[in-house]
Design a protein around this motif. Sequence first.
Motif, PDB file in Angstrom:
ATOM      1  N   MET A 108     -29.910   5.927 -12.080  1.00  0.00           N
ATOM      2  CA  MET A 108     -29.972   7.326 -11.683  1.00  0.00           C
ATOM      3  C   MET A 108     -31.150   7.894 -12.321  1.00  0.00           C
ATOM      4  O   MET A 108     -32.124   8.410 -11.749  1.00  0.00           O
ATOM      5  CB  MET A 108     -28.525   7.640 -11.879  1.00  0.00           C
ATOM      6  CG  MET A 108     -28.567   9.536 -10.889  1.00  0.00           C
ATOM      7  SD  MET A 108     -28.937  10.242 -12.782  1.00  0.00           S
ATOM      8  CE  MET A 108     -28.201   9.765 -13.753  1.00  0.00           C
ATOM      9  N   ALA A 109     -31.071   7.244 -13.981  1.00  0.00           N
ATOM     10  CA  ALA A 109     -31.796   7.913 -13.987  1.00  0.00           C
ATOM     11  C   ALA A 109     -33.399   7.693 -14.427  1.00  0.00           C
ATOM     12  O   ALA A 109     -34.359   8.952 -14.390  1.00  0.00           O
ATOM     13  CB  ALA A 109     -31.405   8.062 -15.798  1.00  0.00           C
ATOM     14  N   GLU A 110     -33.943   6.364 -13.759  1.00  0.00           N
ATOM     15  CA  GLU A 110     -35.054   5.479 -13.474  1.00  0.00           C
ATOM     16  C   GLU A 110     -35.841   6.666 -11.962  1.00  0.00           C
ATOM     17  O   GLU A 110     -36.602   7.390 -12.548  1.00  0.00           O
ATOM     18  CB  GLU A 110     -34.849   4.934 -13.414  1.00  0.00           C
ATOM     19  CG  GLU A 110     -34.557   3.939 -14.063  1.00  0.00           C
ATOM     20  CD  GLU A 110     -35.541   3.271 -14.962  1.00  0.00           C
ATOM     21  OE1 GLU A 110     -37.372   4.104 -14.633  1.00  0.00           O
ATOM     22  OE2 GLU A 110     -36.042   3.370 -16.460  1.00  0.00           O
ATOM     23  N   VAL A 111     -34.847   6.443 -11.141  1.00  0.00           N
ATOM     24  CA  VAL A 111     -35.145   7.915 -10.236  1.00  0.00           C
ATOM     25  C   VAL A 111     -35.026   9.124 -10.440  1.00  0.00           C
ATOM     26  O   VAL A 111     -36.007   9.797 -10.272  1.00  0.00           O
ATOM     27  CB  VAL A 111     -34.315   7.144  -8.914  1.00  0.00           C
ATOM     28  CG1 VAL A 111     -34.301   8.126  -7.267  1.00  0.00           C
ATOM     29  CG2 VAL A 111     -34.170   5.481  -8.944  1.00  0.00           C
ATOM     30  N   THR A 112     -34.555   9.883 -11.567  1.00  0.00           N
ATOM     31  CA  THR A 112     -33.988  11.242 -11.092  1.00  0.00           C
ATOM     32  C   THR A 112     -35.906  11.660 -12.434  1.00  0.00           C
ATOM     33  O   THR A 112     -36.888  11.994 -11.793  1.00  0.00           O
ATOM     34  CB  THR A 112     -33.693  11.602 -12.188  1.00  0.00           C
ATOM     35  OG1 THR A 112     -31.650  11.345 -11.365  1.00  0.00           O
ATOM     36  CG2 THR A 112     -33.217  13.331 -11.921  1.00  0.00           C
ATOM     37  N   GLU A 113     -36.002  10.527 -13.149  1.00  0.00           N
ATOM     38  CA  GLU A 113     -37.346  10.575 -13.924  1.00  0.00           C
ATOM     39  C   GLU A 113     -38.537  10.341 -13.283  1.00  0.00           C
ATOM     40  O   GLU A 113     -39.659  11.151 -13.208  1.00  0.00           O
ATOM     41  CB  GLU A 113     -37.015   9.255 -15.707  1.00  0.00           C
ATOM     42  CG  GLU A 113     -37.681   9.916 -16.081  1.00  0.00           C
ATOM     43  CD  GLU A 113     -39.409   9.687 -16.533  1.00  0.00           C
ATOM     44  OE1 GLU A 113     -40.189  10.310 -17.156  1.00  0.00           O
ATOM     45  OE2 GLU A 113     -39.586   8.404 -15.441  1.00  0.00           O
ATOM     46  N   THR A 114     -38.240   9.508 -11.981  1.00  0.00           N
ATOM     47  CA  THR A 114     -39.038   9.332 -11.142  1.00  0.00           C
ATOM     48  C   THR A 114     -39.671  10.184 -10.371  1.00  0.00           C
ATOM     49  O   THR A 114     -41.306  11.158 -10.334  1.00  0.00           O
ATOM     50  CB  THR A 114     -39.549   7.927 -10.526  1.00  0.00           C
ATOM     51  OG1 THR A 114     -38.787   6.788 -11.613  1.00  0.00           O
ATOM     52  CG2 THR A 114     -40.971   7.036 -10.229  1.00  0.00           C
ATOM     53  N   TYR A 115     -38.927  10.484  -9.682  1.00  0.00           N
ATOM     54  CA  TYR A 115     -39.349  11.541  -8.413  1.00  0.00           C
ATOM     55  C   TYR A 115     -38.636  13.033  -8.779  1.00  0.00           C
ATOM     56  O   TYR A 115     -39.443  13.952  -8.081  1.00  0.00           O
ATOM     57  CB  TYR A 115     -38.698  11.423  -7.842  1.00  0.00           C
ATOM     58  CG  TYR A 115     -38.890  10.454  -6.817  1.00  0.00           C
ATOM     59  CD1 TYR A 115     -40.067   9.699  -5.613  1.00  0.00           C
ATOM     60  CD2 TYR A 115     -38.361   8.539  -6.924  1.00  0.00           C
ATOM     61  CE1 TYR A 115     -40.522   9.191  -5.865  1.00  0.00           C
ATOM     62  CE2 TYR A 115     -39.151   7.499  -6.767  1.00  0.00           C
ATOM     63  CZ  TYR A 115     -40.054   7.882  -5.403  1.00  0.00           C
ATOM     64  OH  TYR A 115     -40.855   6.190  -5.495  1.00  0.00           O
ATOM     65  N   LEU A 116     -38.227  13.093 -10.009  1.00  0.00           N
ATOM     66  CA  LEU A 116     -37.144  14.694  -9.747  1.00  0.00           C
ATOM     67  C   LEU A 116     -37.786  15.393 -10.896  1.00  0.00           C
ATOM     68  O   LEU A 116     -38.931  16.473 -11.289  1.00  0.00           O
ATOM     69  CB  LEU A 116     -35.714  14.892  -9.722  1.00  0.00           C
ATOM     70  CG  LEU A 116     -35.404  14.680  -8.435  1.00  0.00           C
ATOM     71  CD1 LEU A 116     -33.742  14.671  -8.060  1.00  0.00           C
ATOM     72  CD2 LEU A 116     -36.039  16.126  -7.132  1.00  0.00           C
ATOM     73  N   LEU A 117     -37.442  14.571 -12.032  1.00  0.00           N
ATOM     74  CA  LEU A 117     -37.595  15.243 -13.843  1.00  0.00           C
ATOM     75  C   LEU A 117     -38.928  14.767 -14.481  1.00  0.00           C
ATOM     76  O   LEU A 117     -38.731  13.924 -15.615  1.00  0.00           O
ATOM     77  CB  LEU A 117     -36.553  15.400 -14.186  1.00  0.00           C
ATOM     78  CG  LEU A 117     -35.496  16.259 -13.436  1.00  0.00           C
ATOM     79  CD1 LEU A 117     -33.356  15.836 -14.386  1.00  0.00           C
ATOM     80  CD2 LEU A 117     -35.748  17.731 -13.328  1.00  0.00           C
ATOM     81  N   GLU A 118     -39.944  14.783 -14.295  1.00  0.00           N
ATOM     82  CA  GLU A 118     -40.452  14.099 -15.309  1.00  0.00           C
ATOM     83  C   GLU A 118     -41.205  14.014 -15.975  1.00  0.00           C
ATOM     84  O   GLU A 118     -40.949  15.681 -16.452  1.00  0.00           O
ATOM     85  CB  GLU A 118     -42.005  14.665 -13.859  1.00  0.00           C
ATOM     86  CG  GLU A 118     -43.574  12.672 -14.319  1.00  0.00           C
ATOM     87  CD  GLU A 118     -44.183  13.323 -13.738  1.00  0.00           C
ATOM     88  OE1 GLU A 118     -44.548  13.819 -12.639  1.00  0.00           O
ATOM     89  OE2 GLU A 118     -45.770  12.481 -14.543  1.00  0.00           O
ATOM     90  N   GLY A 119     -40.539  13.283 -17.018  1.00  0.00           N
ATOM     91  CA  GLY A 119     -41.586  13.875 -18.057  1.00  0.00           C
ATOM     92  C   GLY A 119     -40.446  14.318 -19.306  1.00  0.00           C
ATOM     93  O   GLY A 119     -39.871  13.697 -20.436  1.00  0.00           O
TER      94      GLY A 119
END
Lengths: 363, 385
Positions: A108-119
Amino acid sequence: MNLNQQERISPTQAIILIINYILGVGILTLPRTAAAEVGTPDIWITIIISSIFPIIVGMIILILNNRYPDKTFFQYSREIVGKIISVILGVTMIIYFLTLTSFEVRVMAEVTETYLLEGTPIPVLIVLFLWLAFYLNTDGINSIARVFQVIFPLTVIIFILIATMSLGLFEINNLRPVMGNGILPVLKGVKTTSLSYIGIELIIILSAYLTDPKKGKKIVFIGVLLPMIFYLVTVVIVIGALSIDGVGNLAWPTISLINSFEFPGIFFERFDSLFLIVWILQIFATISITLYVASLGMSQLFNKNIKIFLLVFLPIVLIISMVPNDIHQLFALGDLLGNAAILLFGVLPILLLGISFLRRKFN
Amino acid sequence: MKNVTYLFIFLLTVLMLTGCWSSKDIEKLDLLLGVGIDEGQSNSHEYSKEDLMNVTFQLVNVSGNQSSKTYSGNAKPFVNVNETGESLLEAAREVLLKRKNTLNGQHQRLVVLSSKVAQKRNMRELLDFFIRDPEARMSCLIMVTGGLSRDIMDTETDEIPSVHIKEVSDHIEKSNKLIEPMTLSKINATMEAKSSFLLQNIEKRNNEIILTGAAVIKGDTITQVGFLNEEELVGINWLTALTDGGIVKIKEEGSNKTITYELETVDSKVKPLLKNGQISFQVDTKVSGHITELLAETDELTKEENIKDLERQIEEKIKEQIKNSLEKIQQDLKVDVLEFHDYVRIQHPDYWKSHKDDWDNTFSQANIDYQVDVQISSLNMNINE
C-alpha cells in the motif's frame, strides 16, 4: 471463554469481513502474475477454476470449527494436540498474520508513494495506517465489521464505475482464442490465482463470533464468490485492454489501465486517484483484520488483554514491513506468504481434523 | 498525568496538521506537454556521436497564458527547451539547469520521433523512459515525423502544438486518412508481442501541421522501415475497417467530372484460410454510403442501372487502392501492419505457434483475396432532381 453479545457479528457482516479481507493486493497485480504463469488469454478460466480451492479450504475449517462450537482455533487447538504443540501452531499462525499485515501495508505504501504522495517517506505512510488500524481494532470485531459495511458498498460503486469507463479500450480479440493451447496452460496458473483468495482463512476464528453459526457454509460460499467476480472483471478488462503481452512488464497493470484513458468534460478527467482511494480502503480493511486476528490469537493463547498485543505488534509490523529492500523482494515475500498459507490453512486443518476425529473415537 | 497525555496528543496532532507532506505548488512546476526526439548534433566532445539525441521539451508557459501586465498578450502559450543527451533522462535533467521550475510529466500528451531516429534506434529504448515513469500517463500518443520534431513543436497553432496534434488525431472517426492513435499502453503491448505496426506521421507544410500518412515499424527490430503515404493508408483502412469515415472520389466516365462518395459504414471480414500448410486470407469489405457532391452532369441517378454503374466504379477505385497498398506492404516493406496475425492467432493457434517468429515473412508471401461490395444508400435528399 464467554463472548458477550457485543462481540457477535451477523452472517452478512461476516461475509463483508471476508470479502474485504480477500480483496487486497491481488486486484493490482493479479493480471500480471497470472499472465506470467498462464501465458494465454485464458486467465479468466483459471480464476473461476481456482475459486474451488478456497471454498474447499473454508469448508474443512468449518467442519473442524463445528466440533468445537463458540471457540476459535487458538482455543480449541489445545484440546486436539495438547498445550505445547498448540502454542507452537498458534504462534506460527500469528507470525503468518503479522507478516501478511506487513506485506499488505508495505505494498500500500509503495503504491501510494509512487502514484499519490510522491516524496513522502514510506515508513511515515506505514505508521499512519497502522495507528488507524490500531484505533479501529481497540473496540473489537464488531466495530471492525461496521466500518467494513461502510467501505464495501463504496468499493463496489467505484469499481463498477471504473470498469465501465475502461470498456472503451476493451478489445475482445485480446481475450481470444479461448483455450487455443488446450487446458494445460489454464491449469498451470491455478496455484497463483488460488493464492489471490487468501483471506478465507478468517473463518478459522470467525465462526466463533457468529450470531447464527449454522450459516457458515453460506458465508464461505458467498465470501469466495463475490471476490471471484471482482477478480474476473478486473482480469477481463485489463487483459482485454492491454493484451496478454502488454501486462508482462507493468508492475501494477490495473493502475496502468486506468492510466490509459481520459474522460474530458466530466467532473474528473482522470480516475487513477479515485481507484487508488478505494483500493487503499481495501488494504486498510485487510491490515486491520490481520492485525486483529494476530492480537486475538496472542490474547487467547496466553490469556492476556488484547490491547497490549495490539500495541506491541505495531512496531513489529513496521519492522517486518521495512525488511524487503525493493519491490522484487516484496513480491517474493508475497509468494512466501502464499506457500505458508497453503500449509497452515490447506494442510493443517485436515491433519487436525483427523486427530480430533481419532481422539473422540478412542475416548 | 492525564494532562500530560492530552498535551502529548495535542502536539502530535499539530505535527500532523502542518500541511501536505512534500506538496508542490503548481506555479513551481513546468508542465510537460510533449516531447520531440531528433538526431543529436554533437556540438560538444562529451558524448559519443552514435546515440546522441536532441530532445525538445514542450512546456506550458504559465506567464504567457496569464496575460498579466508584465507580459503582452501575444506571448506564446508554450516554451520549448532543447537539450542534447544520450538518454531522455539525461536530457530531462539538463532542463533543470536552465529552468527555475521542476519538470512534471503528468500531463504529457505526445511524443514525436523524427524518422531518422526511429530508423536508427530500437523504439523500445526510446520509449522505455515513458513506459517506466509512473508520472507519464499511458494515454500519451506516439507519432513520427519525416522532418524534424523540433520544427513540429515550434509550429504556431491556435493551441499548444502537442495538444493540437492530439486533438486532430481524434478525427479518425471522420477520416480514413488517419490511423488509430497509438498510445503508450498499446505500443507497449505491440512491442512486447513483436508485431509490426503503424505510427501516425506528422508533417509541417506551409507553416501548418498536417497529419498525413504513417510510418511503418517492423516488429522484430522495432525500427522504422518506411512510410505509407495518404493514399496507401486509405488502402490499408479498407482492409482493417477501423474507421467508418472518409470519402471516395471518382471521375465520371466520359465526362471526366468528379463524383464524391461519402462513407457511412465500412465493415471488413477477414478469414484466414489454411490449406496444405499455406496460409491465405479472404477479406470481404462492405461499404455503404451516399453521394454527397455531384459535380458531374449525370442527373439520372434515380435510375437503378446508373446507381449500379456508379457502385461498380467506386468498387474498382477501392480495389485499386487496396492493391497498391498490399503491394507496398507485402512486396516492398514485407511487414504485417494489418494486424492479420490476430486472426491467425485466434483461428489457427497451432499454425501461429510455429510461424509467429517469422510472421512478417510468412505474411508477405501469403495470398490475400479481397472482395469489395459498395452500396449507395441514399442520394442525400436530391432524389427528385
